[in-house]
Design an enzyme around this catalytic site. Structure first.
Site, PDB file in Angstrom:
ATOM      1  N   SER A  66       0.799  -1.244   0.000  1.00 23.59           N
ATOM      2  CA  SER A  66       0.000   0.000   0.000  1.00 23.59           C
ATOM      3  C   SER A  66       0.819   1.275   0.000  1.00 23.59           C
ATOM      4  CB  SER A  66      -0.935   0.016   1.205  1.00 23.59           C
ATOM      5  OG  SER A  66      -2.011  -0.840   0.953  1.00 23.59           O
ATOM      6  N   VAL A 261       1.201  -3.810   3.832  1.00 21.27           N
ATOM      7  CA  VAL A 261       1.175  -5.129   4.474  1.00 21.27           C
ATOM      8  C   VAL A 261       2.427  -5.959   4.180  1.00 21.27           C
ATOM      9  CG1 VAL A 261      -1.345  -5.327   4.724  1.00 21.27           C
ATOM     10  CG2 VAL A 261      -0.241  -6.131   2.616  1.00 21.27           C
TER      11      VAL A 261
END
Ligand code: GLN
Length: 323
Positions: A66, A261
């Site tokens: 992300s 993540v």
């Protein structure tokens, strides 16, 4: 003690403090991410005048995940302009998880470009007529920001493509409400590819320092991002970068930031420096446990919080140049 060695010492001290913290779990919902070595740990800090300080496994590569989102958002702003982007994505904190299946109820736009829904809408905007071209445009930008050639982790890309049905559901929901066009697979390929870019802490610190440095890579001096839109992205990173931890992050750390993540996290000290941490053990919100700890600690000890009373904008650079 010189000032630069003070910074190196601060990184070393915070590294020592957190290296024995083994809380959190490596992400497994993308099966390939489960292969990360849980205890890898690196920190890097890059200043806007091109100095780089690192400690631990800072050369270890991992997927950006992300952390691609603020950079893709910047690309969309550059290509389409502020108003066109805002027609498709809001800039409100959602207060919910990064992968939540929800849209802003009045306009059916995703809440912001830092959560998956918003990032998929952005990916749909920056994709090009061929898949390769859109992905290449993204890599070109990211390489300029990192100042070196970058590769993809094809196994992670294949793994997320095979299992990313939640993102697929979000994308179809947005197709239904006219937020993205009918090329859903193409948009998802753009998004999954963006997330699969391999980086190390030095790359991320340099990208963060490029944001801190008005869009100019501090080492190559290339203008990577348009100055006009850098503040848009920093503002949204400040309010939304850590998802449902964004409020507490702003309170405790006080810096625009983004987590992924894969275990990476970046923080930007505007006009001063970029910080990157890699440690793949995540908390339940999907943020690196050590990454959060390190940023809190560095913000405290180096006086980096945006509203720190000692932080008068250029204090850190004056401190550096006192060498
Ligand atoms: N590729 C991941 C996903 O879409 C990115 C999520 C993240 O890093 N928070 O689920």
């Amino acid at each position: 003690m010189t000032t630069t060695s003070h910074i190196q010492d601060a990184l070393q001290t915070v590294y020592e403090k957190y290296k024995d913290v083994h809380d959190g779990e490596v992400a497994t919902y993308i099966p390939e991410l489960a292969k990360a070595k849980p205890d890898d740990f690196g920190i890097c800090l890059a200043t806007v005048d091109g100095q780089v300080f690192s400690v631990g496994d800072w050369q270890q590569e991992f997927t950006i995940q992300s952390i691609c989102k603020p950079f893709a958002f910047l690309m969309a702003l550059e290509e389409c302009g502020r108003e066109a982007v805002l027609q498709k994505v809001c800039v409100e904190p959602s207060g919910d998880a990064f992968n939540s299946i929800e849209l802003e109820p009045k306009t059916m736009r995703p809440f912001n470009p830092m959560i998956n829904a918003g990032a998929i809408a952005i990916a749909s905007m920056i994709k090009k007529s061929s898949r390769e071209e859109g992905v290449q445009a993204y890599v070109d930008k990211m390489q300029m920001a990192a100042g070196r050639t970058l590769d993809f982790d094809d196994a992670v890309l294949a793994s997320e493509t095979a299992t990313g049905n939640r993102n697929r559901a979000i994308a179809y929901l947005m197709l239904n409400f006219g937020i993205i066009d009918a090329a859903v697979d193409h948009a998802l390929h753009q998004y999954f590819s963006q997330c699969s870019l391999l980086v190390n802490c030095a790359d991320l610190a340099m990208m963060a320092a490029t944001l801190a440095n008005m869009g100019i890579n501090p080492v190559t001096r290339n203008q990577v991002f348009e100055l006009e839109y850098v503040k848009d992205v920093l503002a949204v990173m400040f309010t939304c970068g850590l998802y449902d931890y964004a409020g507490e992050w702003a309170y405790r750390v006080g810096l625009p930031a983004k987590s992924g993540v894969g275990g990476g996290i970046i923080a930007v000290v505007n006009r001063q420096l970029g910080i990157a941490v890699y440690s793949p053990r995540l908390d339940p919100k999907g943020n690196s446990v050590r990454g959060i700890g390190v940023c809190k600690e560095l913000a405290l000890h180096l006086g980096l919080h945006a509203f720190e009373f000692t932080n008068v904008g250029s204090s850190f650079m004056q401190w550096l140049s006192a060498d």
